[in-house]
Design a protein around this motif. Structure first.
Motif, PDB file in Angstrom:
ATOM      1  N   PHE A   1     -69.615 -27.100  17.486  1.00  0.00           N
ATOM      2  CA  PHE A   1     -68.531 -27.914  18.055  1.00  0.00           C
ATOM      3  C   PHE A   1     -67.148 -27.492  17.569  1.00  0.00           C
ATOM      4  O   PHE A   1     -66.155 -28.108  17.940  1.00  0.00           O
ATOM      5  CB  PHE A   1     -68.745 -29.391  17.684  1.00  0.00           C
ATOM      6  N   TYR A   2     -67.050 -26.464  16.736  1.00  0.00           N
ATOM      7  CA  TYR A   2     -65.802 -26.197  16.025  1.00  0.00           C
ATOM      8  C   TYR A   2     -64.592 -26.016  16.943  1.00  0.00           C
ATOM      9  O   TYR A   2     -63.490 -26.439  16.611  1.00  0.00           O
ATOM     10  CB  TYR A   2     -65.943 -25.009  15.067  1.00  0.00           C
ATOM     11  N   GLN A   3     -64.760 -25.407  18.083  1.00  0.00           N
ATOM     12  CA  GLN A   3     -63.608 -25.187  18.972  1.00  0.00           C
ATOM     13  C   GLN A   3     -63.081 -26.490  19.562  1.00  0.00           C
ATOM     14  O   GLN A   3     -61.935 -26.560  19.962  1.00  0.00           O
ATOM     15  CB  GLN A   3     -63.979 -24.216  20.088  1.00  0.00           C
ATOM     16  N   ASP A   4     -63.920 -27.510  19.586  1.00  0.00           N
ATOM     17  CA  ASP A   4     -63.550 -28.797  20.168  1.00  0.00           C
ATOM     18  C   ASP A   4     -62.971 -29.783  19.170  1.00  0.00           C
ATOM     19  O   ASP A   4     -62.524 -30.851  19.556  1.00  0.00           O
ATOM     20  CB  ASP A   4     -64.782 -29.435  20.826  1.00  0.00           C
ATOM     21  N   ILE A   5     -63.007 -29.455  17.888  1.00  0.00           N
ATOM     22  CA  ILE A   5     -62.593 -30.431  16.878  1.00  0.00           C
ATOM     23  C   ILE A   5     -61.333 -30.030  16.124  1.00  0.00           C
ATOM     24  O   ILE A   5     -60.980 -30.658  15.133  1.00  0.00           O
ATOM     25  CB  ILE A   5     -63.742 -30.755  15.894  1.00  0.00           C
ATOM     26  N   GLY A   6     -60.679 -28.995  16.589  1.00  0.00           N
ATOM     27  CA  GLY A   6     -59.387 -28.641  16.021  1.00  0.00           C
ATOM     28  C   GLY A   6     -59.429 -27.826  14.746  1.00  0.00           C
ATOM     29  O   GLY A   6     -58.444 -27.761  14.021  1.00  0.00           O
ATOM     30  N   LEU A   7     -60.577 -27.204  14.456  1.00  0.00           N
ATOM     31  CA  LEU A   7     -60.689 -26.356  13.274  1.00  0.00           C
ATOM     32  C   LEU A   7     -60.912 -24.919  13.717  1.00  0.00           C
ATOM     33  O   LEU A   7     -61.510 -24.675  14.764  1.00  0.00           O
ATOM     34  CB  LEU A   7     -61.884 -26.784  12.414  1.00  0.00           C
ATOM     35  N   ASP A   8     -60.468 -23.995  12.888  1.00  0.00           N
ATOM     36  CA  ASP A   8     -60.861 -22.615  13.160  1.00  0.00           C
ATOM     37  C   ASP A   8     -62.228 -22.394  12.508  1.00  0.00           C
ATOM     38  O   ASP A   8     -62.731 -23.245  11.762  1.00  0.00           O
ATOM     39  CB  ASP A   8     -59.790 -21.616  12.717  1.00  0.00           C
ATOM     40  N   TRP A   9     -62.840 -21.248  12.793  1.00  0.00           N
ATOM     41  CA  TRP A   9     -64.199 -20.978  12.320  1.00  0.00           C
ATOM     42  C   TRP A   9     -64.312 -21.085  10.803  1.00  0.00           C
ATOM     43  O   TRP A   9     -65.213 -21.729  10.280  1.00  0.00           O
ATOM     44  CB  TRP A   9     -64.652 -19.599  12.799  1.00  0.00           C
ATOM     45  N   GLU A  10     -63.404 -20.463  10.093  1.00  0.00           N
ATOM     46  CA  GLU A  10     -63.485 -20.471   8.632  1.00  0.00           C
ATOM     47  C   GLU A  10     -63.350 -21.891   8.076  1.00  0.00           C
ATOM     48  O   GLU A  10     -64.084 -22.282   7.169  1.00  0.00           O
ATOM     49  CB  GLU A  10     -62.416 -19.559   8.023  1.00  0.00           C
ATOM     50  N   GLN A  11     -62.430 -22.674   8.605  1.00  0.00           N
ATOM     51  CA  GLN A  11     -62.280 -24.062   8.157  1.00  0.00           C
ATOM     52  C   GLN A  11     -63.559 -24.850   8.417  1.00  0.00           C
ATOM     53  O   GLN A  11     -64.015 -25.619   7.555  1.00  0.00           O
ATOM     54  CB  GLN A  11     -61.122 -24.743   8.888  1.00  0.00           C
ATOM     55  N   ALA A  12     -64.125 -24.686   9.593  1.00  0.00           N
ATOM     56  CA  ALA A  12     -65.349 -25.413   9.955  1.00  0.00           C
ATOM     57  C   ALA A  12     -66.491 -25.056   9.004  1.00  0.00           C
ATOM     58  O   ALA A  12     -67.232 -25.936   8.546  1.00  0.00           O
ATOM     59  CB  ALA A  12     -65.730 -25.115  11.406  1.00  0.00           C
ATOM     60  N   MET A  13     -66.622 -23.762   8.697  1.00  0.00           N
ATOM     61  CA  MET A  13     -67.714 -23.326   7.822  1.00  0.00           C
ATOM     62  C   MET A  13     -67.496 -23.794   6.380  1.00  0.00           C
ATOM     63  O   MET A  13     -68.432 -24.226   5.715  1.00  0.00           O
ATOM     64  CB  MET A  13     -67.871 -21.804   7.880  1.00  0.00           C
ATOM     65  N   ARG A  14     -66.273 -23.740   5.914  1.00  0.00           N
ATOM     66  CA  ARG A  14     -65.997 -24.210   4.548  1.00  0.00           C
ATOM     67  C   ARG A  14     -66.193 -25.719   4.430  1.00  0.00           C
ATOM     68  O   ARG A  14     -66.791 -26.206   3.472  1.00  0.00           O
ATOM     69  CB  ARG A  14     -64.584 -23.836   4.130  1.00  0.00           C
TER      70      ARG A  14
END
Length: 167
Positions: free
Chosen positions: A34-47
């Protein structure tokens, strides 16, 4: 408990399962779908989600996929003011509804109960081998969580198909 992959119709469910098979933990797999839909970039989402795998750092408490659902719904609809009891109540209602749906589908929201193990484990993650994937229901659990969340968002009028959240 082990569900067939075909029953998951949401592309989010398939993406979450694919991420799990790439080696991401359950929370990362869910948030990553869901990361593209929640306002985070990939690295932020994974961290952000990295600490929640293995039922919170392999403590085997709340399932990482469940924690991931809660992170996503918080970023989409969470409250920001501690004094806004109405918004806080609405968010906790959403969290409890998602937990209820997950529990109904997977019997529990507790990692160790779903895996049939007792207590926390070593902080060292298991090697992701063919045998690991064969004996663990985690891929299906992650798919289930992503499907539950996608269905819930659609039912409540949250449109994610555009790549951004729109109410």
């Amino acid at each position: 408990m082990e569900q067939e992959t075909e029953q998951y119709t949401s592309p989010y469910a398939q993406r979450a399962m694919d991420l799990f098979l790439e080696g991401y933990n359950c929370a990362q797999s869910l948030v990553g779908a869901f990361y593209q839909d929640i306002g985070l970039d990939w690295e932020q989402a994974m961290r952000l989600s990295s600490s929640f795998g293995g039922g919170m750092g392999r403590l085997r408490e709340v399932c990482g996929a469940v924690s991931g659902m809660f992170m996503v719904i918080g970023l989409l609809q969470g409250y920001t003011s501690p004094k806004n009891t109405k918004e806080k109540t609405e968010q906790y209602t959403r969290v409890q509804e998602l937990a209820h749906r997950f529990r109904k589908h997977n019997t529990s929201i507790i990692c160790r109960e779903m895996l049939g193990i007792s207590g926390e484990e070593s902080p060292t993650p298991s090697n992701r081998t063919a045998e690991y994937y064969k004996k663990r229901p985690c891929k299906q659990i992650v798919g289930s969580a992503a499907q539950i969340l996608a269905d819930y968002l659609a039912e409540t009028g949250i449109n994610l198909s555009s790549g951004t959240c729109s109410k």
